[in-house]
Design a protein around this motif. Structure first.
Motif, PDB file in Angstrom:
ATOM      1  N   SER A  46     -12.038  10.949  13.273  1.00  0.00           N
ATOM      2  CA  SER A  46     -12.003  12.134  12.258  1.00  0.00           C
ATOM      3  C   SER A  46     -11.050  12.243  11.360  1.00  0.00           C
ATOM      4  O   SER A  46     -10.198  11.818  11.728  1.00  0.00           O
ATOM      5  CB  SER A  46     -12.018  13.410  12.929  1.00  0.00           C
ATOM      6  OG  SER A  46     -12.321  14.868  12.421  1.00  0.00           O
TER       7      SER A  46
ATOM      8  N   LEU B 212     -23.609  15.667  16.495  1.00  0.00           N
ATOM      9  CA  LEU B 212     -22.369  14.836  16.388  1.00  0.00           C
ATOM     10  C   LEU B 212     -21.395  15.451  15.663  1.00  0.00           C
ATOM     11  O   LEU B 212     -20.231  15.152  15.894  1.00  0.00           O
ATOM     12  CB  LEU B 212     -22.825  13.539  16.045  1.00  0.00           C
ATOM     13  CG  LEU B 212     -21.716  12.381  16.067  1.00  0.00           C
ATOM     14  CD1 LEU B 212     -21.541  11.977  17.312  1.00  0.00           C
ATOM     15  CD2 LEU B 212     -22.216  11.001  15.347  1.00  0.00           C
TER      16      LEU B 212
ATOM     17  N   TYR C 263     -20.699   6.751  19.437  1.00  0.00           N
ATOM     18  CA  TYR C 263     -21.898   6.880  18.712  1.00  0.00           C
ATOM     19  C   TYR C 263     -22.645   5.537  18.365  1.00  0.00           C
ATOM     20  O   TYR C 263     -22.603   4.885  17.417  1.00  0.00           O
ATOM     21  CB  TYR C 263     -21.942   7.950  17.786  1.00  0.00           C
ATOM     22  CG  TYR C 263     -23.438   8.395  17.150  1.00  0.00           C
ATOM     23  CD1 TYR C 263     -24.581   8.834  18.230  1.00  0.00           C
ATOM     24  CD2 TYR C 263     -23.892   7.734  15.958  1.00  0.00           C
ATOM     25  CE1 TYR C 263     -25.805   9.223  17.537  1.00  0.00           C
ATOM     26  CE2 TYR C 263     -25.168   7.840  15.522  1.00  0.00           C
ATOM     27  CZ  TYR C 263     -25.860   8.836  16.408  1.00  0.00           C
ATOM     28  OH  TYR C 263     -27.237   9.041  15.881  1.00  0.00           O
TER      29      TYR C 263
ATOM     30  N   GLN D 218     -17.841  16.950  16.740  1.00  0.00           N
ATOM     31  CA  GLN D 218     -16.907  16.253  17.108  1.00  0.00           C
ATOM     32  C   GLN D 218     -15.600  16.107  16.162  1.00  0.00           C
ATOM     33  O   GLN D 218     -14.397  15.874  16.542  1.00  0.00           O
ATOM     34  CB  GLN D 218     -17.207  14.821  17.516  1.00  0.00           C
ATOM     35  CG  GLN D 218     -18.261  14.523  18.758  1.00  0.00           C
ATOM     36  CD  GLN D 218     -17.456  14.710  19.864  1.00  0.00           C
ATOM     37  OE1 GLN D 218     -16.319  14.172  20.034  1.00  0.00           O
ATOM     38  NE2 GLN D 218     -18.016  15.509  20.672  1.00  0.00           N
TER      39      GLN D 218
ATOM     40  N   ASP E 217     -11.045  13.527  27.712  1.00  0.00           N
ATOM     41  CA  ASP E 217     -10.995  15.095  27.613  1.00  0.00           C
ATOM     42  C   ASP E 217     -10.570  15.715  28.806  1.00  0.00           C
ATOM     43  O   ASP E 217     -10.352  16.907  28.820  1.00  0.00           O
ATOM     44  CB  ASP E 217     -12.235  15.529  27.117  1.00  0.00           C
ATOM     45  CG  ASP E 217     -12.393  15.098  25.513  1.00  0.00           C
ATOM     46  OD1 ASP E 217     -11.424  14.977  24.898  1.00  0.00           O
ATOM     47  OD2 ASP E 217     -13.571  15.368  24.910  1.00  0.00           O
TER      48      ASP E 217
ATOM     49  N   GLU F 181     -12.595  17.729  16.892  1.00  0.00           N
ATOM     50  CA  GLU F 181     -11.530  17.101  17.823  1.00  0.00           C
ATOM     51  C   GLU F 181      -9.971  17.012  17.179  1.00  0.00           C
ATOM     52  O   GLU F 181      -9.067  17.069  17.733  1.00  0.00           O
ATOM     53  CB  GLU F 181     -12.087  16.121  18.483  1.00  0.00           C
ATOM     54  CG  GLU F 181     -13.185  16.178  19.375  1.00  0.00           C
ATOM     55  CD  GLU F 181     -12.965  16.885  20.402  1.00  0.00           C
ATOM     56  OE1 GLU F 181     -11.696  16.886  20.919  1.00  0.00           O
ATOM     57  OE2 GLU F 181     -13.853  17.357  21.139  1.00  0.00           O
TER      58      GLU F 181
ATOM     59  N   CYS G 246     -11.781  10.640  17.865  1.00  0.00           N
ATOM     60  CA  CYS G 246     -12.370  11.865  18.509  1.00  0.00           C
ATOM     61  C   CYS G 246     -12.264  11.739  20.216  1.00  0.00           C
ATOM     62  O   CYS G 246     -11.818  12.732  20.620  1.00  0.00           O
ATOM     63  CB  CYS G 246     -13.653  12.126  18.127  1.00  0.00           C
ATOM     64  SG  CYS G 246     -13.810  12.235  16.396  1.00  0.00           S
ATOM     65  N   GLY G 247     -12.473  10.828  20.757  1.00  0.00           N
ATOM     66  CA  GLY G 247     -12.681  10.744  22.053  1.00  0.00           C
ATOM     67  C   GLY G 247     -11.210  10.720  22.775  1.00  0.00           C
ATOM     68  O   GLY G 247     -11.230  11.234  23.914  1.00  0.00           O
TER      69      GLY G 247
ATOM     70  N   GLY H  93     -17.090   9.090  25.725  1.00  0.00           N
ATOM     71  CA  GLY H  93     -16.900  10.285  24.782  1.00  0.00           C
ATOM     72  C   GLY H  93     -16.465   9.497  23.698  1.00  0.00           C
ATOM     73  O   GLY H  93     -16.000  10.619  22.742  1.00  0.00           O
ATOM     74  N   CYS H  94     -16.453   8.390  23.304  1.00  0.00           N
ATOM     75  CA  CYS H  94     -15.697   7.761  22.129  1.00  0.00           C
ATOM     76  C   CYS H  94     -16.565   7.033  20.863  1.00  0.00           C
ATOM     77  O   CYS H  94     -16.219   6.736  20.109  1.00  0.00           O
ATOM     78  CB  CYS H  94     -14.743   6.783  22.524  1.00  0.00           C
ATOM     79  SG  CYS H  94     -13.262   7.660  23.587  1.00  0.00           S
TER      80      CYS H  94
END
Length: 405
Positions: free
Chosen positions: A139, A319, A132, A322, A382, A325, A182-183, A129-130
């Motif tokens: 962020s 995306l 792309y 995100q 998460d 977050e 973000c993740g 989840g971290c």
């Protein structure tokens, strides 16, 4: 009495050499603390009841137990050290005044130096989840924190206006802008300033922490030619929202429905006077359909990812969510760690900055623990509860204080 198997240490050992607070001394070992203190030029000339290293750990513990008084935090910090006779002199909990003086001597610089030295993005290649398409999702956002209502804090930081009474907000506020992963929710860069500071100004201070392997998400409040250029110059990829009033002419429509456009420096700005030219960006437009809202919300994203084959518009639109977050990161710090509607306790500006860096350091330490647990369990970070990790970190203070780090 000492526990079975404990050996009495040398008689010249000081409390600050033995104090341990579980998670925090594992994440921020004494040698790292000492290096930060030395780099900030806050080392002692003479021995004190609360030397610099102990004071740094105290500030961290204070930000872990935000609802406790000064002396109670110290009791929690050294609560497991029953065998006080093993030090070269008797040691008792310092008074609130002595703790305040030790914090004033330390200042905010060692905490900021510790943040610069120790804090970093956490995600490994295997962290779920971290990422792309090989880019680390980060962020950028800002917030404010309420401060103790003192003349000194008001003069240094200022306060918001109000539509009631005297037209002044109830508390002075410090403004914070940061970068977060973000993740993992790891805040790895931050800049502080008075309430009146523009978020774009503070954002420029954190951009050097970006790396080529990152994709930075940001809201429409940050979009400007100057800040975009500064962020892109780091080599990171960008995906920011632009407001509806921001001029983005259609230059070329791409196969996935996105289009190429350009950014221009504002008239009269330094870059405009210097003759800075247009910057090509790609625009992704979409609408979020919400049956509960009076009208659907339209989004316009601009990105440095110009090739639709590298980053399809539909993927970028999904995306961008995100970015929120970072709001969750702020909620963890402001609601769970600090406490909802709790005002920072420091009465003076130096203490305010010290306290804010302390909160960021403790939050990162908890998130580091959670990331390690997620990796071991092969799950998305998460899925690990922040509140449970926070309670665990607090328990380790009193349970492990009797053991050296």
């Amino acid at each position: 009495m000492p526990r079975a198997g404990q050996v009495k240490p040398p008689t010249d050992e000081r409390l600050s050499d033995r104090v341990a607070i579980g998670l925090l001394t594992r994440v921020f070992p004494p040698d790292v603390i000492d290096a930060a203190v030395t780099a900030a030029d806050r080392g002692e000339v003479r021995s004190r009841l609360m030397p610099a290293r102990l004071t740094v750990y105290y500030v961290l513990a204070m930000c872990l137990f935000s609802g406790q008084g000064y002396e109670e935090v110290m009791r929690l910090l050294v609560g497991g050290l029953e065998w006080l006779g093993r030090w070269r002199r008797a040691w008792s909990v310092p008074s609130t005044a002595a703790i305040a003086k030790a914090r004033a001597r330390l200042g905010p610089e060692p905490l900021r130096e510790l943040f610069e030295r120790a804090v970093r993005p956490l995600a490994a290649e295997s962290t779920r989840g971290c990422w792309y398409r090989g880019l680390r999702l980060v962020s950028m956002d800002g917030t404010t924190l309420d401060l103790a209502d003192t003349v000194e804090n008001d003069a240094r930081f200022g306060r918001p206006g109000s539509g009631r009474g005297e037209g002044r907000g109830a508390f002075p506020q410090v403004r914070l802008v940061g970068l977060g992963e973000c993740g993992t929710h790891a805040v790895f860069a931050a800049a502080l300033g008075p309430y009146a500071s523009a978020e774009k100004t503070l954002a420029a201070e954190v951009l050097p922490k970006l790396e080529r392997s990152m994709l930075l998400l940001a809201d429409r409040g940050f979009v400007s030619y100057e800040l975009w250029q500064a962020a892109a110059a780091t080599g990171a990829q960008l995906l920011w929202r632009a407001s509806a009033t921001f001029s983005l002419p259609v230059l070329e429509v791409l196969p996935d429905g996105s289009y190429l456009s350009r950014l221009l420096p504002g008239r009269g700005t330094r870059l405009h006077r210097a003759g800075a030219g247009p910057v090509t960006v790609r625009v992704v437009e979409y609408v979020i359909i919400d049956g509960r809202a009076p009208e659907d919300e339209r989004y316009r994203l601009i990105t440095t990812l110009l090739d639709p084959g590298q980053a399809p518009a539909a993927e970028l639109a999904g995306l961008y969510a995100q970015r929120w977050e970072f709001e969750n990161m702020l909620d963890e710090i402001k609601t769970h760690q600090r406490g909802a509607r709790v005002v920072l306790r420091s009465q003076h500006p130096g203490g305010v900055e010290q306290e804010v860096w302390g909160f960021l350091l403790v939050h990162w330490a908890i998130r580091e623990l959670m990331h390690t647990a997620a990796l071991d369990a092969e799950i998305d970070p998460d899925r690990v509860s922040f509140t449970r990790a926070l309670r665990l970190a607090r328990r380790t203070v009193t349970e492990q204080a009797a053991f050296p780090p």
